[in-house]
Scaffold this motif. Sequence first.
Motif, mmCIF file in Angstrom:
data_model
loop_
_atom_site.group_PDB
_atom_site.id
_atom_site.type_symbol
_atom_site.label_atom_id
_atom_site.label_comp_id
_atom_site.label_asym_id
_atom_site.label_seq_id
_atom_site.Cartn_x
_atom_site.Cartn_y
_atom_site.Cartn_z
ATOM 1 N N GLN A 95 11.801 22.105 -3.645
ATOM 2 C CA GLN A 95 11.945 21.865 -5.072
ATOM 3 C C GLN A 95 11.984 20.374 -5.381
ATOM 4 O OE1 GLN A 95 11.706 24.114 -7.481
ATOM 5 N NE2 GLN A 95 11.809 22.418 -8.959
ATOM 6 N N GLU A 96 12.508 19.573 -4.449
ATOM 7 C CA GLU A 96 12.615 18.124 -4.667
ATOM 8 C C GLU A 96 11.252 17.476 -4.901
ATOM 9 O OE1 GLU A 96 16.232 19.513 -2.571
ATOM 10 O OE2 GLU A 96 14.075 19.829 -2.295
ATOM 11 N N TRP A 97 10.209 18.066 -4.306
ATOM 12 C CA TRP A 97 8.872 17.471 -4.467
ATOM 13 C C TRP A 97 8.441 17.496 -5.933
ATOM 14 C CZ3 TRP A 97 4.116 19.530 -6.127
ATOM 15 C CH2 TRP A 97 3.016 18.668 -5.961
ATOM 16 N N TYR A 98 8.843 18.515 -6.664
ATOM 17 C CA TYR A 98 8.427 18.665 -8.051
ATOM 18 C C TYR A 98 9.183 17.737 -9.004
ATOM 19 C CZ TYR A 98 6.146 22.876 -6.307
ATOM 20 O OH TYR A 98 5.355 23.750 -5.600
ATOM 21 N N GLU A 99 10.230 17.093 -8.513
ATOM 22 C CA GLU A 99 11.080 16.286 -9.387
ATOM 23 C C GLU A 99 10.555 14.873 -9.600
ATOM 24 O OE1 GLU A 99 13.516 17.734 -10.966
ATOM 25 O OE2 GLU A 99 13.079 19.602 -9.878
ATOM 26 N N GLN A 100 9.842 14.325 -8.617
ATOM 27 C CA GLN A 100 9.362 12.948 -8.728
ATOM 28 C C GLN A 100 8.228 12.717 -7.733
ATOM 29 O OE1 GLN A 100 12.661 10.383 -7.753
ATOM 30 N NE2 GLN A 100 13.244 11.629 -6.010
ATOM 31 N N PRO A 101 7.309 11.803 -8.036
ATOM 32 C CA PRO A 101 6.183 11.548 -7.132
ATOM 33 C C PRO A 101 6.642 10.730 -5.925
ATOM 34 C CG PRO A 101 6.044 10.108 -9.048
ATOM 35 C CD PRO A 101 7.201 11.036 -9.297
ATOM 36 N N ALA A 159 -3.385 8.403 -4.168
ATOM 37 C CA ALA A 159 -2.903 9.665 -4.727
ATOM 38 C C ALA A 159 -2.506 10.676 -3.672
ATOM 39 C CB ALA A 159 -3.969 10.275 -5.629
ATOM 40 N N GLY A 160 -2.830 10.402 -2.419
ATOM 41 C CA GLY A 160 -2.587 11.390 -1.377
ATOM 42 C C GLY A 160 -3.809 12.256 -1.162
ATOM 43 N N LEU A 182 0.858 -1.182 0.000
ATOM 44 C CA LEU A 182 0.000 0.000 0.000
ATOM 45 C C LEU A 182 0.896 1.234 0.000
ATOM 46 C CD1 LEU A 182 -2.567 1.629 0.279
ATOM 47 C CD2 LEU A 182 -2.709 0.949 2.682
ATOM 48 N N ARG A 183 0.997 1.873 -1.159
ATOM 49 C CA ARG A 183 1.804 3.082 -1.305
ATOM 50 C C ARG A 183 0.886 4.299 -1.234
ATOM 51 N NH1 ARG A 183 4.008 -0.825 -4.569
ATOM 52 N NH2 ARG A 183 6.286 -0.934 -4.771
ATOM 53 N N ASP A 184 1.301 5.294 -0.464
ATOM 54 C CA ASP A 184 0.522 6.518 -0.385
ATOM 55 C C ASP A 184 1.386 7.684 -0.847
ATOM 56 O OD1 ASP A 184 -1.563 8.213 0.034
ATOM 57 O OD2 ASP A 184 -1.384 8.273 2.210
ATOM 58 N N TYR A 185 0.972 8.313 -1.931
ATOM 59 C CA TYR A 185 1.697 9.437 -2.523
ATOM 60 C C TYR A 185 1.215 10.758 -1.936
ATOM 61 C CZ TYR A 185 3.583 6.325 -6.129
ATOM 62 O OH TYR A 185 4.255 5.330 -6.786
ATOM 63 N N ILE A 186 1.850 11.828 -2.336
ATOM 64 C CA ILE A 186 1.376 13.174 -2.027
ATOM 65 C C ILE A 186 1.422 13.950 -3.336
ATOM 66 C CG2 ILE A 186 3.684 13.858 -1.187
ATOM 67 C CD1 ILE A 186 2.121 15.761 0.770
ATOM 68 N N THR A 187 0.303 13.917 -4.075
ATOM 69 C CA THR A 187 0.267 14.473 -5.427
ATOM 70 C C THR A 187 -0.568 15.745 -5.539
ATOM 71 O OG1 THR A 187 -1.668 13.228 -6.200
ATOM 72 C CG2 THR A 187 0.484 12.126 -6.348
ATOM 73 N N PHE A 188 -1.147 16.201 -4.429
ATOM 74 C CA PHE A 188 -1.934 17.429 -4.464
ATOM 75 C C PHE A 188 -1.116 18.543 -3.820
ATOM 76 C CE2 PHE A 188 -5.134 14.204 -5.017
ATOM 77 C CZ PHE A 188 -6.093 14.791 -5.836
ATOM 78 N N GLU A 189 -0.718 19.511 -4.631
ATOM 79 C CA GLU A 189 0.145 20.594 -4.171
ATOM 80 C C GLU A 189 -0.523 21.399 -3.057
ATOM 81 O OE1 GLU A 189 3.071 23.842 -6.325
ATOM 82 O OE2 GLU A 189 1.120 23.399 -7.223
ATOM 83 N N GLU A 190 -1.834 21.590 -3.148
ATOM 84 C CA GLU A 190 -2.533 22.380 -2.138
ATOM 85 C C GLU A 190 -2.433 21.728 -0.758
ATOM 86 O OE1 GLU A 190 -6.940 24.351 -1.204
ATOM 87 O OE2 GLU A 190 -6.674 23.038 -2.934
#
Length: 327
Positions: free
Chosen positions: A95-101, A255-256, A71-79
């Motif tokens: 800035q690292e957040w924008y480089e990869q999910p 997707a987070g 179970l992977r949980d991403y953080i894909t919502f910038e808000e």
Amino acid sequence: MRIARIEIDGGTRVGVVDGERVQPLAVGTTVEEVLAATPAERADLVGKAAEGGPRPLSEVRLLAPVRPGTLRDYITFEEHLEGSLKLLGRTAPPQEWYEQPVFYFSNTNAVIGPDEPVAVPPGCERLDFELELAAVVGKPGKDLTPEQAADHIAGYTLFNDWSARDLMAPVIPVGLGPVKGKDFANTLGPWVVTSDELAPHRRDDRLALEMHAEVNGVPLPGGGDTSANMAWSFEEIVAYASRGAELRTGDVLAAGTCGAGCLLEHWAHLGDEAPPPLRPGDVVTLVVEHIGSVSNRVVAGVEPVAIPKARVGQVRRPRPWSSATRG
């Protein structure tokens, strides 16, 4: 198609939900084989495995639709990321957040289904929920491109990433994740809606589904969000997860939290605890357009078992870099 796991006649079965009714499949049919099939194969399998007539949903108990191996949980919502970081005194995402999910692995042993109680974790005073949409893997794969990944997503379900905010805060600086703040409950449900059914609800390369959360039947202030605001598509996060690692049938990739999809963001922006942290008796309901809703009631937990602080000051062995070994 809506694929569910149900408790019926004293056992667990796979069921196909249609409106307010569910068609049980034959004993021995697994949710994994239904997920792994192509749409045409799935329809044929369900037709052959249907057992008895449809039952009203009210006569069965819905379980978590899958028991994921990972179970992977991403953080894909910038808000959401901006709101979370505001409480840490940061004004903008790194800035690292924008480089990869980025993602973390959650506790698959803590997966629960619709209407199951969620106990307040030991020592928690600031219990929160997180409104998320998740993809479920159908066909196994490794080192996929985003284009290939589309064929490996069987469907989508709702995910509540329950969060003990006060248990997370002291350990985040260590850099190993939220630890006990995310270890106690993960809701999946109410079923898996297959990708082909949701295909008409895409905007460019994103699913565009309205999402909102309710506490005790009242929508969270500020409105919800749309899954179209994901910084990466589900195909992209599945491809990234498969880089050097095999994804297997039933694996879940969330997707987070969407924008304004938790209490934490309200606390960060409003500077108080309104809405307040969750308490026993509160019922949290997540709603995602074209998929459905899933609810859980918060119940009282237990007191934490005391654990001592770290033992320090132990004798250390000589190292090449220690001053004791230098001339």
